[in-house]
Design a protein around this motif. Structure first.
Motif, short mmCIF file in Angstrom:
data_model
loop_
_atom_site.label_atom_id
_atom_site.label_comp_id
_atom_site.label_asym_id
_atom_site.label_seq_id
_atom_site.Cartn_x
_atom_site.Cartn_y
_atom_site.Cartn_z
N CYS A 104 -3.49 -38.04 -37.36
CA CYS A 104 -2.32 -37.54 -38.10
C CYS A 104 -1.75 -36.29 -37.45
O CYS A 104 -0.53 -36.11 -37.39
CB CYS A 104 -2.70 -37.25 -39.56
SG CYS A 104 -2.96 -38.74 -40.56
N GLU A 108 2.06 -36.49 -35.93
CA GLU A 108 3.09 -35.63 -36.51
C GLU A 108 3.95 -35.01 -35.42
O GLU A 108 5.16 -34.82 -35.59
CB GLU A 108 2.43 -34.55 -37.37
CG GLU A 108 3.41 -33.68 -38.17
CD GLU A 108 3.99 -32.53 -37.40
OE1 GLU A 108 5.08 -32.04 -37.78
OE2 GLU A 108 3.37 -32.11 -36.38
N ARG A 112 8.27 -35.22 -34.90
CA ARG A 112 9.22 -34.15 -34.62
C ARG A 112 9.93 -34.37 -33.29
O ARG A 112 11.14 -34.15 -33.15
CB ARG A 112 8.51 -32.79 -34.61
CG ARG A 112 8.22 -32.26 -36.00
CD ARG A 112 7.64 -30.86 -35.98
NE ARG A 112 6.25 -30.85 -35.54
CZ ARG A 112 5.81 -30.21 -34.47
NH1 ARG A 112 6.65 -29.52 -33.72
NH2 ARG A 112 4.53 -30.23 -34.16
N ARG A 274 6.71 -37.45 -41.82
CA ARG A 274 5.34 -36.95 -42.02
C ARG A 274 4.64 -37.70 -43.15
O ARG A 274 3.46 -38.05 -43.04
CB ARG A 274 5.38 -35.46 -42.33
CG ARG A 274 5.73 -34.59 -41.13
CD ARG A 274 6.04 -33.17 -41.54
NE ARG A 274 6.25 -32.31 -40.39
CZ ARG A 274 6.93 -31.16 -40.43
NH1 ARG A 274 7.47 -30.76 -41.57
NH2 ARG A 274 7.07 -30.44 -39.33
N THR A 277 3.58 -41.02 -41.87
CA THR A 277 2.39 -40.94 -41.02
C THR A 277 1.13 -40.72 -41.85
O THR A 277 0.09 -41.36 -41.61
CB THR A 277 2.55 -39.81 -39.99
OG1 THR A 277 3.72 -40.07 -39.19
CG2 THR A 277 1.34 -39.71 -39.08
#
Length: 469
Positions: A104, A108, A112, A274, A277
């Motif tokens: 994770c 992440e 982005r 996020r 995910t």
């Protein structure tokens, strides 16, 4: 390709955000489809209420769940099954949770990066570090993906073999299903179909329930980390690396970032990316833990599972879960290999298109995206063909492929780390210090795991220094 003079404010703004230096807007078929998807997102975002937020989440989720459940592939589920059968639950339940937390953290960053740049991972490496590193990263990814695809088709063959399906038929059915998933030439439809298939990864949960686990023991294992059974040995180190490689692999970086770009997510969608995910990580961890719990009775009853293949795990579990449970386990292996074959081959096609500067989108018709689709289909066909060679030792191959994935991960993470800290392309979304600390922590763990594996190969007796017996 069509030239658009006036396609509406939404389309112009979307393309201008993707190509801010372009003086003329020349778009392709996928740009129009992507802009239509954005229109639905913006329309939903303008509404209020719980139903609107739920719909917005539904529109924006996808890449995170796919990458996490796709990583619960055939080799991964065989690794988890081998873990439960050989070592039980005491050490490895919390260890697997840790590996998903690591995943994770890494993914992440790709959220982005993809939302900020609207470009895939291989394309960014090519642009920021030069053609050599771009082609190197693409070739390295495709080699790793090809090895992994071989094991996906082994899992497919083994899973369907439980039902008496001949190997050649199993491989052909899987390849045709992979091809059919592409026929819509629409990212949104492909994503929803693949998501539907991926959710069947949770089929391992009812298998675990059918073993009637001792829940106090399971809870205790999760929250009281017990020592590694037997200490550090060559076998336990191999399982440790295989379980890490079952969760954190290079193809995940390339796939999720490219999928986010293909889906058209923007910086306004990062929060939902996020959530996507984390949700994918939670679902995948649940399936992984369930697989370990499901095969733990083999360990408890002293049954040797050293050379088990996927179908043999299902057969060995039949005294504990019945025919119905064994059937679910075999179907789960087939599903795991099938979804991963789709996502991993797609990540190779994305990377090739990005570096070779060829059209690369699931929104493209076949004629416009011919190279993209051919890379995807031919890589899968070649891997499936190799699986038909008789006598392939499944468990050894899948564990080895997962180990290779761990060893290949630190260089891939280094590129990712440098990109997310590049203020020129990230702007205000550059990684904060705490994210960098977590990312470097993941790199340290992976390097330490690689060193430990090297020691186990070169000087296995030296493992006693680290607590082995």
């Amino acid at each position: 390709m069509v030239e658009v003079q006036a396609a509406g404010g939404l389309l112009f703004n979307f393309l201008n955000h993707r190509m801010p230096d372009s003086s003329a807007v020349v778009i392709t078929h996928e740009d129009i489809d992507r802009a239509h998807d954005r229109e639905r997102v913006l329309e939903t975002r303008g509404r209020h209420g719980l139903s609107a937020r739920a719909r917005l989440l539904w529109l924006l989720i996808g890449p995170g769940i796919l990458v996490m459940l796709g990583e619960n592939d055939g080799p991964s589920m065989v690794s988890y099954a081998a873990t439960g059968a050989r070592f039980g639950i005491g050490f490895f339940l919390p260890f697997v949770v840790l590996t998903f937390l690591m995943a994770c953290v890494v993914q992440e960053m790709t959220v982005r990066l993809g939302a900020a740049t609207h470009r895939g991972h291989a394309e960014l490496i090519f642009d920021r570090f030069g053609p050599f590193w771009g082609w190197f990263s693409m070739a390295d990814l495709m080699l790793g993906n090809f090895l992994t695809l071989i094991t996906e088709f082994i899992a497919i063959r083994a899973g369907l073999g439980f039902f008496g399906v001949p190997p050649a038929v199993a491989v052909l059915v899987a390849w045709l299903a992979l091809s059919a998933a592409l026929m819509t030439h629409r990212y949104w439809t492909w994503e929803r179909v693949t998501l539907f298939l991926a959710m069947f990864n949770l089929i391992f949960v009812p298998v675990a329930l059918l073993t009637h686990p001792h829940w106090r023991g399971v809870t205790g294992a999760l929250f009281t980390w017990k020592p590694l059974p037997g200490g550090l040995t060559q076998e336990t180190v191999l399982i440790l690396l295989a379980d890490i490689g079952a969760t954190v692999t290079p193809w995940m970086l390339f796939f999720q970032q490219s999928a986010i770009a293909d889906k058209g997510l923007t910086t306004h969608d990062i929060r939902f990316g996020r959530v996507d995910t984390l949700l994918g990580g939670a679902l995948a961890a649940l399936a992984a833990l369930a697989t370990i719990v499901a095969t733990a009775p083999l360990f408890a009853h002293g049954m040797s599972a050293g050379n088990f293949q996927a179908a043999e795990f299902a057969q060995a579990l039949q005294p504990f879960v019945g025919r119905w449970g064994s059937t679910l386990f075999a179907l789960g292996m087939f599903e795991a290999g099938m979804v991963a074959a789709i996502t991993i081959s797609t990540s190779s096609a994305y990377a090739f298109g990005e570096v070779a500067r060829r059209p690369h989108s699931l929104n493209l018709p076949f004629r416009q995206g011919k190279s993209f689709y051919l890379v995807l289909l031919l890589e899968a066909a070649a891997a499936g063909g190799l699986v038909l060679i008789p006598g392939i030792p499944l468990v050894y191959v899948v564990l080895l492929v997962n180990v290779i994935a761990v060893l290949a991960m630190p260089p891939a993470l280094l590129f990712l780390y440098m990109l997310v800290n590049d203020r020129e392309i990230m702007g205000d979304l550059v990684s904060p210090w705490w994210a960098n600390v977590l990312a470097l922590g993941v790199v340290v763990v992976l390097i330490a795991a690689g060193v430990l594996f090297g020691v186990s190969v070169v000087a296995p007796h030296a493992l006693a220094v680290f607590g082995g017996k």
